[in-house]
Write a protein that holds these residues in place. Structure first.
Motif, PDB file in Angstrom:
ATOM      1  N   THR A  49       0.823  -1.201   0.000  1.00 27.98           N
ATOM      2  CA  THR A  49       0.000   0.000   0.000  1.00 27.98           C
ATOM      3  C   THR A  49       0.862   1.257   0.000  1.00 27.98           C
ATOM      4  N   GLN A  50       0.254   2.350  -0.453  1.00 30.77           N
ATOM      5  CA  GLN A  50       0.824   3.674  -0.263  1.00 30.77           C
ATOM      6  C   GLN A  50      -0.217   4.516   0.453  1.00 30.77           C
ATOM      7  N   ASN A  51       0.173   5.065   1.588  1.00 28.02           N
ATOM      8  CA  ASN A  51      -0.724   5.919   2.350  1.00 28.02           C
ATOM      9  C   ASN A  51      -0.683   7.321   1.754  1.00 28.02           C
ATOM     10  N   VAL A  52      -1.816   7.784   1.243  1.00 23.50           N
ATOM     11  CA  VAL A  52      -1.905   9.109   0.633  1.00 23.50           C
ATOM     12  C   VAL A  52      -2.853  10.007   1.423  1.00 23.50           C
ATOM     13  N   SER A  53      -2.945   9.763   2.707  1.00 21.04           N
ATOM     14  CA  SER A  53      -3.852  10.528   3.554  1.00 21.04           C
ATOM     15  C   SER A  53      -3.474  12.010   3.582  1.00 21.04           C
ATOM     16  N   SER A  54      -4.474  12.830   3.740  1.00 23.18           N
ATOM     17  CA  SER A  54      -4.280  14.272   3.884  1.00 23.18           C
ATOM     18  C   SER A  54      -5.015  14.729   5.138  1.00 23.18           C
ATOM     19  N   LEU A  55      -4.993  16.033   5.372  1.00 28.58           N
ATOM     20  CA  LEU A  55      -5.703  16.561   6.534  1.00 28.58           C
ATOM     21  C   LEU A  55      -7.210  16.368   6.389  1.00 28.58           C
ATOM     22  N   GLN A  56      -7.654  16.245   5.118  1.00 24.22           N
ATOM     23  CA  GLN A  56      -9.083  16.122   4.879  1.00 24.22           C
ATOM     24  C   GLN A  56      -9.601  14.698   5.062  1.00 24.22           C
ATOM     25  N   LYS A  57      -8.789  13.691   4.721  1.00 28.11           N
ATOM     26  CA  LYS A  57      -9.284  12.318   4.795  1.00 28.11           C
ATOM     27  C   LYS A  57      -8.138  11.326   4.855  1.00 28.11           C
ATOM     28  N   ASP A  58      -8.454  10.136   5.371  1.00 24.99           N
ATOM     29  CA  ASP A  58      -7.509   9.026   5.379  1.00 24.99           C
ATOM     30  C   ASP A  58      -7.711   8.214   4.107  1.00 24.99           C
ATOM     31  N   GLU A  59      -6.610   7.879   3.452  1.00 29.14           N
ATOM     32  CA  GLU A  59      -6.726   7.146   2.198  1.00 29.14           C
ATOM     33  C   GLU A  59      -5.444   6.361   1.943  1.00 29.14           C
ATOM     34  N   ALA A  60      -5.606   5.139   1.455  1.00 30.29           N
ATOM     35  CA  ALA A  60      -4.460   4.314   1.083  1.00 30.29           C
ATOM     36  C   ALA A  60      -4.778   3.601  -0.222  1.00 30.29           C
ATOM     37  N   ALA A 175       5.754  14.369  -9.950  1.00 28.44           N
ATOM     38  CA  ALA A 175       6.824  15.356  -9.852  1.00 28.44           C
ATOM     39  C   ALA A 175       7.839  15.011  -8.767  1.00 28.44           C
ATOM     40  N   GLY A 176       7.411  14.253  -7.763  1.00 25.18           N
ATOM     41  CA  GLY A 176       8.303  13.927  -6.657  1.00 25.18           C
ATOM     42  C   GLY A 176       9.043  12.628  -6.862  1.00 25.18           C
ATOM     43  N   PHE A 177       9.560  12.066  -5.771  1.00 28.19           N
ATOM     44  CA  PHE A 177      10.279  10.789  -5.822  1.00 28.19           C
ATOM     45  C   PHE A 177      10.181  10.112  -4.468  1.00 28.19           C
ATOM     46  N   TYR A 178      10.606   8.841  -4.420  1.00 32.13           N
ATOM     47  CA  TYR A 178      10.534   8.038  -3.203  1.00 32.13           C
ATOM     48  C   TYR A 178      11.921   7.814  -2.604  1.00 32.13           C
ATOM     49  N   TYR A 179      12.040   8.019  -1.312  1.00 31.42           N
ATOM     50  CA  TYR A 179      13.177   7.512  -0.540  1.00 31.42           C
ATOM     51  C   TYR A 179      12.801   6.086  -0.155  1.00 31.42           C
ATOM     52  N   GLY A 191       9.088   3.016   2.039  1.00 29.21           N
ATOM     53  CA  GLY A 191       9.476   4.223   1.353  1.00 29.21           C
ATOM     54  C   GLY A 191       8.654   5.413   1.792  1.00 29.21           C
ATOM     55  N   PHE A 192       9.177   6.610   1.502  1.00 29.22           N
ATOM     56  CA  PHE A 192       8.464   7.847   1.790  1.00 29.22           C
ATOM     57  C   PHE A 192       8.532   8.739   0.562  1.00 29.22           C
ATOM     58  N   TYR A 193       7.379   9.244   0.150  1.00 29.69           N
ATOM     59  CA  TYR A 193       7.306  10.079  -1.037  1.00 29.69           C
ATOM     60  C   TYR A 193       7.641  11.518  -0.682  1.00 29.69           C
ATOM     61  N   TYR A 194       8.464  12.145  -1.526  1.00 28.14           N
ATOM     62  CA  TYR A 194       8.809  13.553  -1.306  1.00 28.14           C
ATOM     63  C   TYR A 194       8.401  14.393  -2.508  1.00 28.14           C
ATOM     64  N   ASP A 195       7.612  15.402  -2.253  1.00 24.79           N
ATOM     65  CA  ASP A 195       7.229  16.396  -3.244  1.00 24.79           C
ATOM     66  C   ASP A 195       6.758  17.608  -2.454  1.00 24.79           C
ATOM     67  N   SER A 198       2.995  18.139  -2.303  1.00 22.91           N
ATOM     68  CA  SER A 198       2.119  17.037  -1.912  1.00 22.91           C
ATOM     69  C   SER A 198       2.173  16.839  -0.399  1.00 22.91           C
ATOM     70  N   SER A 199       1.233  16.065   0.122  1.00 28.46           N
ATOM     71  CA  SER A 199       1.246  15.767   1.553  1.00 28.46           C
ATOM     72  C   SER A 199       2.568  15.103   1.927  1.00 28.46           C
ATOM     73  N   PRO A 200       3.197  15.509   3.018  1.00 30.68           N
ATOM     74  CA  PRO A 200       4.516  14.982   3.363  1.00 30.68           C
ATOM     75  C   PRO A 200       4.487  13.551   3.899  1.00 30.68           C
ATOM     76  N   PHE A 201       5.594  12.850   3.678  1.00 29.44           N
ATOM     77  CA  PHE A 201       5.846  11.531   4.259  1.00 29.44           C
ATOM     78  C   PHE A 201       4.761  10.503   3.939  1.00 29.44           C
ATOM     79  N   GLN A 202       4.267  10.503   2.713  1.00 26.91           N
ATOM     80  CA  GLN A 202       3.342   9.458   2.291  1.00 26.91           C
ATOM     81  C   GLN A 202       4.101   8.137   2.256  1.00 26.91           C
ATOM     82  N   LYS A 203       3.657   7.177   3.034  1.00 29.73           N
ATOM     83  CA  LYS A 203       4.438   5.962   3.254  1.00 29.73           C
ATOM     84  C   LYS A 203       4.080   4.850   2.274  1.00 29.73           C
ATOM     85  N   LEU A 204       5.113   4.256   1.709  1.00 33.45           N
ATOM     86  CA  LEU A 204       4.983   3.098   0.831  1.00 33.45           C
ATOM     87  C   LEU A 204       5.431   1.865   1.602  1.00 33.45           C
ATOM     88  N   GLU A 205       4.592   0.825   1.649  1.00 37.50           N
ATOM     89  CA  GLU A 205       4.915  -0.416   2.347  1.00 37.50           C
ATOM     90  C   GLU A 205       4.632  -1.591   1.421  1.00 37.50           C
TER      91      GLU A 205
END
Length: 224
Positions: A49-60, A175-179, A191-195, A198-205
């Motif tokens: 999964t990749q967690n793409v949650s924002s302040l508005q909602k939780d989403e993966a 536009a961003g990339f993954y650590y 992994g963590f997405y950086y852009d 975009s919302s910070p520290f979107q986690k890839l597992e």
């Protein structure tokens, strides 16, 4: 590939950069390549999964990744990433990415591009517990003097280059990339997405698996 949060011109290209353009930054430290991992080879699949949650909602999103090419001597690998349950897309969204393996020879822990400062690098790498032993030395020289040959983790950056099956107007951004941190022991990937946009520290597992299909595939090749 998070949701585009503002109208920007995509930094991706419509075709893959050649492998030779990625093999830069070599130094004379004499470091050898990371250990050969049987779980980091062409054709290997990963799912999670990749967690793409924002302040508005939780989403993966459910995500599948498959390695399409790997050359440890040059610190290079590439593959496809497929997001399966993207709300604004009618079909799974597939991207092609190219990766830089942090080996102290071809690439260091400092990115030096993609709008990432050294502070951004440290902030993201320290999210991985396995990075902690290297922190002080990385602050000195980016990790050029580290010997990572026997370390059971491989650190990488993954940069999505283009959308494979949708257009750039799909509402997503690359536009961003993954650590990325890869475990040689069990093949798990974090992994963590950086852009900056975009919302910070979107986690890839992801976990290693060769069961099932990713839904889209290229013919596999081994980089020479």
């Amino acid at each position: 590939m998070p949701v585009r949060v503002e109208e920007t011109t995509s930094s991706s290209s419509s075709s893959s950069s050649s492998a030779s353009s990625q093999l830069s930054g070599e130094n004379s430290s004499g470091h050898t390549s990371p250990p050969v991992c049987t779980l980091l080879t062409v054709g290997q699949a990963f799912s999670g999964t990749q967690n793409v949650s924002s302040l508005q909602k939780d989403e993966a999103w459910r995500v599948n990744v498959r390695i399409q090419g790997c050359n440890l001597d040059h610190g290079y690998l590439c593959g496809t990433m497929e997001a399966l349950n993207v709300p604004m897309a009618d079909t799974p969204v597939v991207t092609f990415w190219e990766g830089e393996i942090v080996d102290g020879k071809n690439y260091t822990f400092y990115t030096g591009k993609w709008e990432a400062s050294s502070e951004d690098d440290i902030r993201h790498w320290t999210k991985f517990p396995s990075f902690q032993p290297f922190l002080e030395q990385v602050k000195v020289d980016g990790g050029k003097s580290l010997d990572l040959i026997n370390y059971p983790y491989i650190f990488m950056r993954w940069k999505e280059q283009y959308f494979v099956n949708v257009g750039t107007d799909c509402g997503l951004t690359i536009a961003g990339f993954y650590y990325v941190c890869f475990s040689c022991t069990d093949g798990s990937i974090n992994g963590f997405y950086y852009d900056p946009n975009s919302s910070p520290f979107q986690k890839l597992e992801l976990k290693s698996t060769n069961e099932g299909r990713s839904g889209f595939s290229f013919s596999f090749y081994e980089l020479q």
